[in-house]
Scaffold this motif. Structure first.
Motif, mmCIF file in Angstrom:
data_model
loop_
_atom_site.group_PDB
_atom_site.id
_atom_site.type_symbol
_atom_site.label_atom_id
_atom_site.label_comp_id
_atom_site.label_asym_id
_atom_site.label_seq_id
_atom_site.Cartn_x
_atom_site.Cartn_y
_atom_site.Cartn_z
ATOM 1 N N LEU A 3 -12.367 0.262 -4.787
ATOM 2 C CA LEU A 3 -11.306 -0.315 -5.599
ATOM 3 C C LEU A 3 -11.458 -1.830 -5.615
ATOM 4 O O LEU A 3 -11.516 -2.473 -4.581
ATOM 5 C CB LEU A 3 -9.937 0.071 -5.026
ATOM 6 C CG LEU A 3 -8.726 -0.437 -5.781
ATOM 7 C CD1 LEU A 3 -8.668 0.209 -7.165
ATOM 8 C CD2 LEU A 3 -7.467 -0.115 -4.998
ATOM 9 N N LYS A 4 -11.559 -2.386 -6.811
ATOM 10 C CA LYS A 4 -11.687 -3.831 -6.963
ATOM 11 C C LYS A 4 -10.323 -4.417 -7.286
ATOM 12 O O LYS A 4 -9.458 -3.761 -7.860
ATOM 13 C CB LYS A 4 -12.681 -4.157 -8.069
ATOM 14 C CG LYS A 4 -14.081 -3.724 -7.737
ATOM 15 C CD LYS A 4 -15.049 -4.184 -8.800
ATOM 16 C CE LYS A 4 -16.450 -3.974 -8.350
ATOM 17 N NZ LYS A 4 -17.034 -2.716 -8.670
ATOM 18 N N PHE A 5 -10.139 -5.677 -6.919
ATOM 19 C CA PHE A 5 -8.860 -6.342 -7.127
ATOM 20 C C PHE A 5 -8.482 -6.376 -8.601
ATOM 21 O O PHE A 5 -7.318 -6.231 -8.958
ATOM 22 C CB PHE A 5 -8.909 -7.756 -6.549
ATOM 23 C CG PHE A 5 -7.593 -8.460 -6.595
ATOM 24 C CD1 PHE A 5 -6.587 -8.152 -5.696
ATOM 25 C CD2 PHE A 5 -7.343 -9.435 -7.552
ATOM 26 C CE1 PHE A 5 -5.372 -8.788 -5.735
ATOM 27 C CE2 PHE A 5 -6.134 -10.086 -7.603
ATOM 28 C CZ PHE A 5 -5.134 -9.757 -6.695
ATOM 29 N N ASP A 6 -9.461 -6.539 -9.463
ATOM 30 C CA ASP A 6 -9.199 -6.602 -10.904
ATOM 31 C C ASP A 6 -8.695 -5.282 -11.466
ATOM 32 O O ASP A 6 -8.095 -5.248 -12.538
ATOM 33 C CB ASP A 6 -10.463 -7.012 -11.663
ATOM 34 C CG ASP A 6 -10.879 -8.440 -11.365
ATOM 35 O OD1 ASP A 6 -10.017 -9.212 -10.912
ATOM 36 O OD2 ASP A 6 -12.050 -8.773 -11.582
ATOM 37 N N GLU A 7 -8.949 -4.194 -10.757
ATOM 38 C CA GLU A 7 -8.541 -2.877 -11.226
ATOM 39 C C GLU A 7 -7.106 -2.528 -10.856
ATOM 40 O O GLU A 7 -6.577 -1.526 -11.320
ATOM 41 C CB GLU A 7 -9.482 -1.811 -10.658
ATOM 42 C CG GLU A 7 -10.925 -1.982 -11.100
ATOM 43 C CD GLU A 7 -11.866 -1.059 -10.356
ATOM 44 O OE1 GLU A 7 -11.420 -0.367 -9.418
ATOM 45 O OE2 GLU A 7 -13.051 -1.034 -10.711
ATOM 46 N N VAL A 8 -6.487 -3.337 -10.011
ATOM 47 C CA VAL A 8 -5.118 -3.056 -9.571
ATOM 48 C C VAL A 8 -4.142 -3.607 -10.607
ATOM 49 O O VAL A 8 -4.161 -4.798 -10.911
ATOM 50 C CB VAL A 8 -4.845 -3.688 -8.189
ATOM 51 C CG1 VAL A 8 -3.411 -3.431 -7.754
ATOM 52 C CG2 VAL A 8 -5.821 -3.159 -7.156
ATOM 53 N N PRO A 9 -3.279 -2.754 -11.159
ATOM 54 C CA PRO A 9 -2.325 -3.236 -12.160
ATOM 55 C C PRO A 9 -1.186 -4.027 -11.510
ATOM 56 O O PRO A 9 -0.996 -3.987 -10.303
ATOM 57 C CB PRO A 9 -1.797 -1.939 -12.784
ATOM 58 C CG PRO A 9 -1.979 -0.909 -11.734
ATOM 59 C CD PRO A 9 -3.189 -1.322 -10.943
ATOM 60 N N CYS A 10 -0.422 -4.725 -12.338
ATOM 61 C CA CYS A 10 0.735 -5.480 -11.848
ATOM 62 C C CYS A 10 1.931 -4.550 -11.697
ATOM 63 O O CYS A 10 2.000 -3.498 -12.315
ATOM 64 C CB CYS A 10 1.091 -6.595 -12.833
ATOM 65 S SG CYS A 10 -0.105 -7.908 -12.886
ATOM 66 N N GLY A 11 2.876 -4.976 -10.900
ATOM 67 C CA GLY A 11 4.145 -4.271 -10.782
ATOM 68 C C GLY A 11 4.074 -3.005 -9.967
ATOM 69 O O GLY A 11 3.209 -2.833 -9.097
ATOM 70 N N LEU A 12 4.995 -2.105 -10.248
ATOM 71 C CA LEU A 12 5.104 -0.866 -9.469
ATOM 72 C C LEU A 12 3.923 0.074 -9.687
ATOM 73 O O LEU A 12 3.669 0.947 -8.860
ATOM 74 C CB LEU A 12 6.406 -0.144 -9.832
ATOM 75 C CG LEU A 12 7.690 -0.882 -9.452
ATOM 76 C CD1 LEU A 12 8.901 -0.121 -9.957
ATOM 77 C CD2 LEU A 12 7.774 -1.089 -7.963
ATOM 78 N N LYS A 13 3.201 -0.096 -10.782
ATOM 79 C CA LYS A 13 2.026 0.746 -11.029
ATOM 80 C C LYS A 13 0.949 0.523 -9.977
ATOM 81 O O LYS A 13 0.092 1.372 -9.769
ATOM 82 C CB LYS A 13 1.474 0.475 -12.420
ATOM 83 C CG LYS A 13 2.400 0.918 -13.515
ATOM 84 C CD LYS A 13 1.868 0.547 -14.871
ATOM 85 C CE LYS A 13 2.904 0.881 -15.923
ATOM 86 N NZ LYS A 13 2.626 0.252 -17.194
ATOM 87 N N ALA A 14 0.989 -0.622 -9.306
ATOM 88 C CA ALA A 14 0.003 -0.904 -8.257
ATOM 89 C C ALA A 14 0.149 0.061 -7.088
ATOM 90 O O ALA A 14 -0.825 0.337 -6.380
ATOM 91 C CB ALA A 14 0.152 -2.341 -7.771
ATOM 92 N N LEU A 15 1.352 0.590 -6.875
ATOM 93 C CA LEU A 15 1.561 1.515 -5.759
ATOM 94 C C LEU A 15 0.782 2.807 -5.931
ATOM 95 O O LEU A 15 0.405 3.446 -4.951
ATOM 96 C CB LEU A 15 3.056 1.828 -5.613
ATOM 97 C CG LEU A 15 3.962 0.640 -5.289
ATOM 98 C CD1 LEU A 15 5.410 1.073 -5.259
ATOM 99 C CD2 LEU A 15 3.563 -0.002 -3.978
#
Length: 111
Positions: A3-15
């Motif tokens: 998992l790359k940092f750029d692939e993590v979405p913002c907000g609650l979707k990151a969970l």
């Protein structure tokens, strides 16, 4: 997991993209902080006074006002965070998207 940092979405979707062992690390870290590090030795002390003082200086009378202010600021931060969560659940937009929409200039971009 790759998992790359750029692939993590913002907000609650990151969970939803945090891997299982990431959750294990978070729970273990918070557990150690709560049970081993941040221990209040004397129950008569103010909440949040762990006996460490401020930069090694310990003066209960002088620091009581600062500890109370810190406690109130923490409560306010929790209410603000709850407001962000409710706003995201209500609108479906995270805080970054909401700010991008509300700012008068359109240069607030990410990704």
């Amino acid at each position: 997991n790759d998992l790359k940092f750029d692939e993590v979405p913002c907000g609650l979707k990151a969970l939803s993209v945090i891997p299982f062992f990431g959750w294990v690390q978070l729970v273990a870290f918070v557990g150690v902080l709560e049970t081993q590090i941040f221990i209040q030795n004397d129950r008569r002390d103010m909440p949040g006074d762990y006996g460490t003082g401020y930069f090694g200086v310990r003066n209960k009378g002088k620091n009581e006002r600062a500890l109370r202010a810190e406690l109130e600021n923490g409560r306010l931060a929790m209410v603000a965070f709850l407001g962000q969560v409710v706003a995201e659940l209500w609108t479906g937009q995270n805080t970054v998207d909401t700010l991008r929409y509300l700012l008068p200039w359109n240069e607030f971009k990410y990704g």
